[in-house]
Design a protein around this motif. Structure first.
Motif, PDB file in Angstrom:
ATOM      1  N   LEU A 193      76.461  14.478 -25.840  1.00  0.00           N
ATOM      2  CA  LEU A 193      76.024  13.117 -26.150  1.00  0.00           C
ATOM      3  C   LEU A 193      76.923  12.418 -27.160  1.00  0.00           C
ATOM      4  O   LEU A 193      77.145  11.209 -27.074  1.00  0.00           O
ATOM      5  CB  LEU A 193      74.593  13.135 -26.693  1.00  0.00           C
ATOM      6  N   PHE A 194      77.455  13.168 -28.139  1.00  0.00           N
ATOM      7  CA  PHE A 194      78.065  12.529 -29.304  1.00  0.00           C
ATOM      8  C   PHE A 194      79.584  12.632 -29.365  1.00  0.00           C
ATOM      9  O   PHE A 194      80.223  11.846 -30.067  1.00  0.00           O
ATOM     10  CB  PHE A 194      77.507  13.151 -30.588  1.00  0.00           C
ATOM     11  N   PHE A 195      80.191  13.620 -28.690  1.00  0.00           N
ATOM     12  CA  PHE A 195      81.591  13.933 -28.962  1.00  0.00           C
ATOM     13  C   PHE A 195      82.458  13.741 -27.725  1.00  0.00           C
ATOM     14  O   PHE A 195      81.953  13.552 -26.605  1.00  0.00           O
ATOM     15  CB  PHE A 195      81.705  15.374 -29.481  1.00  0.00           C
ATOM     16  N   GLY A 196      83.778  13.830 -27.926  1.00  0.00           N
ATOM     17  CA  GLY A 196      84.727  13.734 -26.830  1.00  0.00           C
ATOM     18  C   GLY A 196      84.757  14.997 -25.992  1.00  0.00           C
ATOM     19  O   GLY A 196      83.960  15.926 -26.194  1.00  0.00           O
TER      20      GLY A 196
ATOM     21  N   PHE B 212      86.619  -0.852 -34.792  1.00  0.00           N
ATOM     22  CA  PHE B 212      87.404   0.374 -34.764  1.00  0.00           C
ATOM     23  C   PHE B 212      86.996   1.180 -33.530  1.00  0.00           C
ATOM     24  O   PHE B 212      85.803   1.414 -33.321  1.00  0.00           O
ATOM     25  CB  PHE B 212      87.155   1.225 -36.014  1.00  0.00           C
ATOM     26  N   ILE B 213      87.969   1.601 -32.728  1.00  0.00           N
ATOM     27  CA  ILE B 213      87.729   2.496 -31.601  1.00  0.00           C
ATOM     28  C   ILE B 213      88.544   3.754 -31.850  1.00  0.00           C
ATOM     29  O   ILE B 213      89.778   3.699 -31.914  1.00  0.00           O
ATOM     30  CB  ILE B 213      88.158   1.843 -30.266  1.00  0.00           C
ATOM     31  N   TYR B 214      87.847   4.903 -31.992  1.00  0.00           N
ATOM     32  CA  TYR B 214      88.556   6.152 -32.255  1.00  0.00           C
ATOM     33  C   TYR B 214      88.853   6.865 -30.940  1.00  0.00           C
ATOM     34  O   TYR B 214      88.038   6.840 -30.010  1.00  0.00           O
ATOM     35  CB  TYR B 214      87.716   7.061 -33.154  1.00  0.00           C
ATOM     36  N   PRO B 215      90.000   7.550 -30.850  1.00  0.00           N
ATOM     37  CA  PRO B 215      90.414   8.180 -29.593  1.00  0.00           C
ATOM     38  C   PRO B 215      89.641   9.465 -29.302  1.00  0.00           C
ATOM     39  O   PRO B 215      89.061  10.078 -30.211  1.00  0.00           O
ATOM     40  CB  PRO B 215      91.891   8.476 -29.841  1.00  0.00           C
ATOM     41  N   ASP B 216      89.639   9.852 -28.028  1.00  0.00           N
ATOM     42  CA  ASP B 216      89.088  11.154 -27.607  1.00  0.00           C
ATOM     43  C   ASP B 216      87.703  11.388 -28.208  1.00  0.00           C
ATOM     44  O   ASP B 216      87.378  12.477 -28.661  1.00  0.00           O
ATOM     45  CB  ASP B 216      90.047  12.281 -28.032  1.00  0.00           C
ATOM     46  N   SER B 217      86.876  10.354 -28.245  1.00  0.00           N
ATOM     47  CA  SER B 217      85.575  10.496 -28.908  1.00  0.00           C
ATOM     48  C   SER B 217      84.513   9.705 -28.156  1.00  0.00           C
ATOM     49  O   SER B 217      84.822   8.872 -27.306  1.00  0.00           O
ATOM     50  CB  SER B 217      85.655  10.015 -30.365  1.00  0.00           C
ATOM     51  N   GLY B 218      83.249  10.008 -28.487  1.00  0.00           N
ATOM     52  CA  GLY B 218      82.132   9.387 -27.800  1.00  0.00           C
ATOM     53  C   GLY B 218      81.212   8.639 -28.734  1.00  0.00           C
ATOM     54  O   GLY B 218      81.659   7.927 -29.636  1.00  0.00           O
ATOM     55  N   HIS B 219      79.925   8.840 -28.538  1.00  0.00           N
ATOM     56  CA  HIS B 219      78.884   8.052 -29.211  1.00  0.00           C
ATOM     57  C   HIS B 219      78.955   8.151 -30.733  1.00  0.00           C
ATOM     58  O   HIS B 219      78.662   7.190 -31.432  1.00  0.00           O
ATOM     59  CB  HIS B 219      77.535   8.564 -28.711  1.00  0.00           C
ATOM     60  N   ALA B 220      79.297   9.315 -31.264  1.00  0.00           N
ATOM     61  CA  ALA B 220      79.291   9.538 -32.720  1.00  0.00           C
ATOM     62  C   ALA B 220      80.711   9.767 -33.224  1.00  0.00           C
ATOM     63  O   ALA B 220      81.027  10.826 -33.774  1.00  0.00           O
ATOM     64  CB  ALA B 220      78.391  10.705 -33.083  1.00  0.00           C
ATOM     65  N   ALA B 221      81.555   8.773 -33.094  1.00  0.00           N
ATOM     66  CA  ALA B 221      82.948   8.910 -33.547  1.00  0.00           C
ATOM     67  C   ALA B 221      83.022   9.235 -35.034  1.00  0.00           C
ATOM     68  O   ALA B 221      83.935   9.924 -35.484  1.00  0.00           O
ATOM     69  CB  ALA B 221      83.705   7.622 -33.243  1.00  0.00           C
ATOM     70  N   GLN B 222      82.033   8.752 -35.805  1.00  0.00           N
ATOM     71  CA  GLN B 222      82.044   9.015 -37.256  1.00  0.00           C
ATOM     72  C   GLN B 222      81.826  10.485 -37.569  1.00  0.00           C
ATOM     73  O   GLN B 222      82.252  10.974 -38.611  1.00  0.00           O
ATOM     74  CB  GLN B 222      80.985   8.162 -37.974  1.00  0.00           C
ATOM     75  N   PHE B 223      81.141  11.220 -36.699  1.00  0.00           N
ATOM     76  CA  PHE B 223      80.937  12.647 -36.917  1.00  0.00           C
ATOM     77  C   PHE B 223      82.149  13.452 -36.432  1.00  0.00           C
ATOM     78  O   PHE B 223      82.387  14.555 -36.921  1.00  0.00           O
ATOM     79  CB  PHE B 223      79.685  13.128 -36.175  1.00  0.00           C
TER      80      PHE B 223
END
Length: 281
Positions: free
Chosen positions: A161-164, A254-265
């Motif tokens: 759910l949260f990660f790349g 901000f859009i972080y690469p290789d990541s999903g719903h919880a880019a901050q985590f």
């Protein structure tokens, strides 16, 4: 700081007849408004990353909060986002605070937007993580419905759910999972009633307010706004972040690469760098 994410006690305050749980710590002498955290679907105070909360607490007080009926908070869980937003405003005022910064993640982001829209003098700056506007694109991946609704979510659910999808993303997920469980005194999980109430609230958040100009209401929110998402959010499609940054007058994305719903985590240090700069500008 004498307290931190792992040691600060759970406190309670009466808000409109409900016993509301919260934790508050950090640098109270920094001259910055406290930062209020609003959590995701079914999530409580123990679902935040200690690295993230303690990092932000170096520059201000941080306040974690369980809404009405969630985890250790009393009262009946709300079925409307606007009621959750009004509850958060009442909680802040009960603490005697005149102004705060707000960080909302996922369903907490819905609440943060409505809190700022409905109580504009209470909010100085707004942070929206992995979330979207009213009337946004609801096209989540089908497996989300199973993973997010499982009675006791497991690591594999959070990973999906949260990660790349890369090996590096899984490594970051495992590090987050370990940090999240470090605190000894943890809240009880939210009840099935909370899940049902928040699903109803989520469904009622989906319709557009206007077909001709669906995001017009965002243009009335003047606060400086920080928007973050992963490049591939399987729960709240990343395109919703573009809708917000195009319509919120003072927003940055901000859009972080290789990541999903919880880019901050997944990228906690990168997030802290960007967030601390935004909040202190």
């Amino acid at each position: 700081m004498t307290e931190n994410h792992l040691t600060t006690p759970t406190r309670f305050v009466d808000v409109g007849g409900a016993k509301i749980a919260y934790r508050r710590w950090g640098n109270a002498k920094a001259g910055q408004p406290p930062l209020l955290f609003l959590q995701h679907f079914r999530g409580g105070m123990d679902h935040w990353d200690p690295l993230m909360t303690d990092g932000l607490a170096e520059g201000r007080e941080v306040i974690l909060y369980n809404g009405r009926g969630i985890a250790s908070s009393g009262g009946q869980a709300r079925t409307r986002i606007e009621e959750m937003a009004d509850d958060a405003a009442a909680f802040v005022r009960t603490l005697g605070l005149e102004q705060i910064d707000v960080l909302g993640f996922s369903l907490g982001g819905f609440q943060a937007l409505d809190l700022t829209w409905r109580h504009p003098t209470l909010v100085r700056k707004l942070m929206l993580l992995g979330t979207g506007p009213r009337g946004g694109d609801p096209a989540m991946e089908t497996p989300v419905l199973t993973a997010a609704a499982r009675p006791a979510p497991v690591f594999e659910d959070f990973l999906y759910l949260f990660f790349g999808k890369s090996a590096q993303a899984e490594q970051a997920a495992r590090a987050f999972w370990a940090r999240r469980h470090q605190r000894v005194e943890q809240d009880p999980p939210s009840s099935p009633e909370v899940a049902r109430a928040q699903i109803e609230a989520n469904m009622l958040y989906l319709p557009r307010l206007s077909e001709e100009d669906p995001f017009a209401y965002l243009r009335g929110i003047q606060q400086p706004t920080f928007i973050l998402n992963g490049v591939n959010d399987v729960m709240i499609p990343t395109v919703n972040s573009f809708y917000m940054v195009r319509n919120l007058p003072n927003a940055q994305l901000f859009i972080y690469p290789d990541s999903g719903h919880a880019a901050q985590f997944q990228y906690p240090q990168r997030f802290l760098h960007h967030a601390a700069h935004f909040l202190s500008e």
